[in-house]
Design a protein around this motif. Structure first.
Motif, PDB file in Angstrom:
ATOM      1  N   PHE A  82       0.838  -1.201   0.000  1.00 20.23           N
ATOM      2  CA  PHE A  82       0.000   0.000   0.000  1.00 20.23           C
ATOM      3  C   PHE A  82       0.874   1.252   0.000  1.00 20.23           C
ATOM      4  N   LEU A  83       1.918   1.257   0.826  1.00 20.50           N
ATOM      5  CA  LEU A  83       2.782   2.428   0.926  1.00 20.50           C
ATOM      6  C   LEU A  83       3.639   2.613  -0.320  1.00 20.50           C
ATOM      7  N   SER A  84       4.142   1.514  -0.879  1.00 24.14           N
ATOM      8  CA  SER A  84       5.003   1.638  -2.058  1.00 24.14           C
ATOM      9  C   SER A  84       4.200   1.988  -3.308  1.00 24.14           C
ATOM     10  N   GLU A  85       2.927   1.620  -3.332  1.00 27.01           N
ATOM     11  CA  GLU A  85       2.098   1.902  -4.505  1.00 27.01           C
ATOM     12  C   GLU A  85       1.413   3.265  -4.441  1.00 27.01           C
ATOM     13  N   LYS A  86       1.142   3.769  -3.231  1.00 28.60           N
ATOM     14  CA  LYS A  86       0.385   5.019  -3.087  1.00 28.60           C
ATOM     15  C   LYS A  86       1.219   6.201  -2.609  1.00 28.60           C
ATOM     16  N   LEU A  87       2.191   5.973  -1.726  1.00 29.39           N
ATOM     17  CA  LEU A  87       2.920   7.090  -1.130  1.00 29.39           C
ATOM     18  C   LEU A  87       4.366   7.192  -1.609  1.00 29.39           C
ATOM     19  N   TYR A  88       5.138   6.162  -1.337  1.00 31.66           N
ATOM     20  CA  TYR A  88       6.579   6.227  -1.595  1.00 31.66           C
ATOM     21  C   TYR A  88       6.902   5.635  -2.964  1.00 31.66           C
ATOM     22  N   TRP A 132       0.759  20.286  16.014  1.00 31.66           N
ATOM     23  CA  TRP A 132       2.097  19.792  15.665  1.00 31.66           C
ATOM     24  C   TRP A 132       2.049  18.462  14.922  1.00 31.66           C
ATOM     25  N   THR A 133       1.029  17.630  15.160  1.00 34.63           N
ATOM     26  CA  THR A 133       0.943  16.371  14.386  1.00 34.63           C
ATOM     27  C   THR A 133       0.784  16.673  12.906  1.00 34.63           C
ATOM     28  N   PHE A 134       0.040  17.732  12.594  1.00 29.10           N
ATOM     29  CA  PHE A 134      -0.134  18.109  11.188  1.00 29.10           C
ATOM     30  C   PHE A 134       1.131  18.755  10.621  1.00 29.10           C
ATOM     31  N   VAL A 135       1.816  19.552  11.430  1.00 28.60           N
ATOM     32  CA  VAL A 135       3.067  20.172  10.981  1.00 28.60           C
ATOM     33  C   VAL A 135       4.111  19.088  10.693  1.00 28.60           C
ATOM     34  N   HIS A 151       7.122  15.836   6.954  1.00 29.24           N
ATOM     35  CA  HIS A 151       7.547  14.501   6.521  1.00 29.24           C
ATOM     36  C   HIS A 151       7.302  14.297   5.031  1.00 29.24           C
ATOM     37  N   PHE A 152       6.078  14.541   4.613  1.00 29.54           N
ATOM     38  CA  PHE A 152       5.737  14.285   3.208  1.00 29.54           C
ATOM     39  C   PHE A 152       6.459  15.243   2.258  1.00 29.54           C
ATOM     40  N   LEU A 153       6.613  16.497   2.645  1.00 30.68           N
ATOM     41  CA  LEU A 153       7.363  17.434   1.804  1.00 30.68           C
ATOM     42  C   LEU A 153       8.826  17.013   1.684  1.00 30.68           C
ATOM     43  N   SER A 154       9.412  16.562   2.792  1.00 36.27           N
ATOM     44  CA  SER A 154      10.813  16.130   2.730  1.00 36.27           C
ATOM     45  C   SER A 154      10.971  14.859   1.905  1.00 36.27           C
ATOM     46  N   GLU A 155      10.002  13.959   1.961  1.00 34.76           N
ATOM     47  CA  GLU A 155      10.094  12.740   1.153  1.00 34.76           C
ATOM     48  C   GLU A 155       9.995  13.061  -0.339  1.00 34.76           C
ATOM     49  N   ALA A 204      -2.832  14.047  -1.362  1.00 32.51           N
ATOM     50  CA  ALA A 204      -3.932  13.980  -0.385  1.00 32.51           C
ATOM     51  C   ALA A 204      -3.450  14.303   1.028  1.00 32.51           C
ATOM     52  N   PRO A 205      -2.406  13.620   1.553  1.00 37.09           N
ATOM     53  CA  PRO A 205      -1.971  13.995   2.907  1.00 37.09           C
ATOM     54  C   PRO A 205      -1.382  15.407   2.981  1.00 37.09           C
ATOM     55  N   LEU A 206      -0.770  15.885   1.902  1.00 37.04           N
ATOM     56  CA  LEU A 206      -0.257  17.260   1.899  1.00 37.04           C
ATOM     57  C   LEU A 206      -1.395  18.263   2.016  1.00 37.04           C
TER      58      LEU A 206
END
Length: 154
Positions: free
Chosen positions: A43-49, A93-96, A101-105, A120-122
């Protein structure tokens, strides 16, 4: 002057109720993502990373799932007790952290590409940060505004 302060805080109170509903919705979706991370790490390799899917393994997926679950619990707790300033700050802070995290990835590590899966998470984190910053303005109403409120009749 007190009347306008009262009206402003009444509108902000409605806004906080909308924010509470948003936090619950985001929390429920996060629980689904947690379950998915534990069930199948693809799921993570296909949708996020998608930039480096070879880096995604079961351990990384479970760690992501635990982080997502913890964020979900914090956000849901904030929705229940939205006037708790410490909890409100932690939730913000959880949202920050998620946004960072996602911007750095995407832009630093290049393990994620700007696909709908990462957008979506951004978007959720960005809207949540803005909403929480707006809601923070009227969390605790000033004493004189509370005193000026009309009394409710039974």
């Amino acid at each position: 002057l007190l009347y306008f302060q009262y009206r402003r805080c009444a509108a902000m109170s409605r806004f906080l109720n909308v924010l509470r509903s948003w936090l619950v919705m985001v929390s429920v979706i996060a629980v689904g993502n947690t379950v998915q991370s534990f069930r199948d790490h693809s799921f993570l390799s296909e949708k996020l990373y998608t930039g480096s899917p070879e880096f995604v393994n079961g351990l990384q997926a479970r760690t992501f799932g635990i982080w997502t679950l913890l964020s979900s619990i914090i956000r849901c707790a904030c929705a229940v007790d939205i006037q708790n300033k410490t909890l409100y700050h932690i939730t913000l802070w959880t949202f920050v952290v998620a946004l960072g995290h996602f911007l750095s990835e995407v832009f630093v590590y290049k393990t994620a590409l700007l696909t709908i899966g990462i957008m979506a998470p951004l978007i959720v984190a960005s809207f949540s940060i803005v909403g929480m910053l707006i809601g923070f303005q009227c969390m605790a109403e000033p004493q004189e505004v509370m005193a000026a409120r009309p009394k409710k009749r039974n």
